[in-house]
Design a protein around this motif. Structure first.
Motif, mmCIF file in Angstrom:
data_model
loop_
_atom_site.group_PDB
_atom_site.id
_atom_site.type_symbol
_atom_site.label_atom_id
_atom_site.label_comp_id
_atom_site.label_asym_id
_atom_site.label_seq_id
_atom_site.Cartn_x
_atom_site.Cartn_y
_atom_site.Cartn_z
ATOM 1 N N ILE A 13 0.830 -1.170 0.151
ATOM 2 C CA ILE A 13 0.124 -0.106 -0.152
ATOM 3 C C ILE A 13 1.029 1.105 -0.129
ATOM 4 N N TRP A 14 0.344 2.426 -0.300
ATOM 5 C CA TRP A 14 1.064 3.789 -0.225
ATOM 6 C C TRP A 14 0.758 4.247 1.023
ATOM 7 N N LEU A 15 1.521 4.821 1.680
ATOM 8 C CA LEU A 15 1.476 5.777 2.842
ATOM 9 C C LEU A 15 1.628 7.192 2.255
ATOM 10 N N TRP A 16 0.683 8.255 2.597
ATOM 11 C CA TRP A 16 1.016 9.460 2.031
ATOM 12 C C TRP A 16 0.936 10.152 3.671
ATOM 13 N N ILE A 17 1.902 11.079 3.451
ATOM 14 C CA ILE A 17 2.231 12.105 4.716
ATOM 15 C C ILE A 17 2.608 13.427 4.442
ATOM 16 N N ALA A 18 2.169 14.226 5.469
ATOM 17 C CA ALA A 18 2.393 15.736 5.343
ATOM 18 C C ALA A 18 2.876 16.038 6.473
ATOM 19 N N ILE A 19 4.124 16.572 6.547
ATOM 20 C CA ILE A 19 4.761 17.209 7.684
ATOM 21 C C ILE A 19 4.983 18.464 7.851
ATOM 22 N N GLU A 20 4.821 19.358 8.796
ATOM 23 C CA GLU A 20 5.125 20.663 9.057
ATOM 24 C C GLU A 20 6.664 20.788 9.252
ATOM 25 N N PRO A 21 7.379 21.400 8.433
ATOM 26 C CA PRO A 21 8.788 21.471 8.400
ATOM 27 C C PRO A 21 9.555 22.070 9.560
ATOM 28 N N LEU A 47 -5.886 18.362 3.370
ATOM 29 C CA LEU A 47 -5.125 19.268 4.311
ATOM 30 C C LEU A 47 -5.809 20.627 4.190
ATOM 31 N N VAL A 48 -6.152 20.981 3.117
ATOM 32 C CA VAL A 48 -6.574 22.374 2.741
ATOM 33 C C VAL A 48 -7.752 22.569 3.613
ATOM 34 N N LYS A 49 -8.669 21.811 3.636
ATOM 35 C CA LYS A 49 -9.849 21.672 4.563
ATOM 36 C C LYS A 49 -9.591 22.007 5.969
ATOM 37 N N HIS A 54 -2.108 26.699 1.876
ATOM 38 C CA HIS A 54 -0.359 26.742 2.127
ATOM 39 C C HIS A 54 0.374 26.492 1.023
ATOM 40 N N PRO A 55 1.473 26.855 0.583
ATOM 41 C CA PRO A 55 2.339 26.264 -0.621
ATOM 42 C C PRO A 55 2.522 24.696 -0.096
ATOM 43 N N VAL A 56 2.580 23.853 -1.298
ATOM 44 C CA VAL A 56 2.916 22.759 -1.071
ATOM 45 C C VAL A 56 4.364 22.429 -1.660
ATOM 46 N N SER A 57 5.072 21.688 -0.724
ATOM 47 C CA SER A 57 6.597 21.186 -1.059
ATOM 48 C C SER A 57 6.602 19.765 -1.251
ATOM 49 N N THR A 58 7.009 19.201 -2.138
ATOM 50 C CA THR A 58 6.977 17.709 -2.365
ATOM 51 C C THR A 58 8.482 17.353 -3.263
ATOM 52 N N PHE A 70 -4.622 21.540 -10.236
ATOM 53 C CA PHE A 70 -6.002 21.622 -10.052
ATOM 54 C C PHE A 70 -6.618 22.185 -8.819
ATOM 55 N N LEU A 71 -6.243 22.138 -7.969
ATOM 56 C CA LEU A 71 -6.699 22.821 -6.615
ATOM 57 C C LEU A 71 -6.085 24.290 -6.652
ATOM 58 N N ILE A 72 -5.323 24.836 -7.290
ATOM 59 C CA ILE A 72 -4.964 26.206 -7.345
ATOM 60 C C ILE A 72 -4.072 26.677 -6.348
ATOM 61 N N LEU A 73 -2.998 25.463 -6.062
ATOM 62 C CA LEU A 73 -2.045 25.744 -4.889
ATOM 63 C C LEU A 73 -0.662 25.983 -5.329
ATOM 64 N N ASP A 74 0.206 26.899 -4.857
ATOM 65 C CA ASP A 74 1.723 26.756 -5.078
ATOM 66 C C ASP A 74 2.140 25.430 -4.973
ATOM 67 N N HIS A 75 3.017 25.183 -5.683
ATOM 68 C CA HIS A 75 3.824 23.966 -5.428
ATOM 69 C C HIS A 75 5.414 24.143 -5.598
ATOM 70 N N HIS A 76 6.404 23.669 -4.862
ATOM 71 C CA HIS A 76 7.759 23.563 -5.284
ATOM 72 C C HIS A 76 8.381 22.387 -4.650
ATOM 73 N N ILE A 77 9.442 22.206 -5.395
ATOM 74 C CA ILE A 77 10.122 21.001 -5.056
ATOM 75 C C ILE A 77 10.913 21.095 -3.785
ATOM 76 N N HIS A 78 11.152 20.286 -2.805
ATOM 77 C CA HIS A 78 11.572 20.257 -1.347
ATOM 78 C C HIS A 78 13.059 20.956 -1.648
#
Length: 134
Positions: A13-21, A47-49, A54-58, A70-78
């Motif tokens: 399975i895939w584990l998806w995680i968001a961490i506050e840096p 997460l947005v709800k 917030h900007p998304v870092s991946t 699609f969600l109209i969010l700022d995205h950048h690479i880690h």
């Protein structure tokens, strides 16, 4: 934000995680049987709800920029620091889940993985309490 593969019983399975840096708290986690833009969009939307826009870092996963667009969010690479923090956290979580599966293996056919979600949520709550108390 990142995802990693976990073995539960005989399936992966895939584990998806968001961490506050800054404070290293786990903001959210979820599991899925697939890894694609639709799962990423659902995870980020949740997460947005809860936390607002917030900007998304991946990492370089192609599903994240598409979901953010699609969600109209700022995205950048880690950054290298963010990548190091999240990779260490992911390995920490993988080590714990592998131990859990070793002692409490899933033997149910067509399992809905509710016990895995419950365990991960409990782990996240405990982890965040430890981070706050430190």
């Amino acid at each position: 934000m990142d995802e990693t593969m976990l073995k539960v019983g005989s399936e992966y399975i895939w584990l998806w995680i968001a961490i506050e840096p800054k404070n290293k708290q786990i903001l959210a986690l979820t599991i899925s049987k697939e890894r694609n833009m639709f799962v990423a969009e659902r995870f980020i939307s949740g997460l947005v709800k809860i936390h607002g826009i917030h900007p998304v870092s991946t990492d370089g996963g192609t599903w994240y920029p598409l979901a953010c667009r699609f969600l109209i969010l700022d995205h950048h690479i880690h950054s290298s620091l963010e990548k190091s923090l999240i990779e260490r956290k992911m390995q920490y979580i993988k080590d714990r889940t592998e131990s859990f599966d070793d002692y409490f293996p899933c033997r149910i056919k067509n399992c809905k993985l509710k016990h895995v979600s419950n365990w991960l949520n409990m782990f996240s709550d405990y982890h965040n309490k430890e981070v706050n108390d430190a």
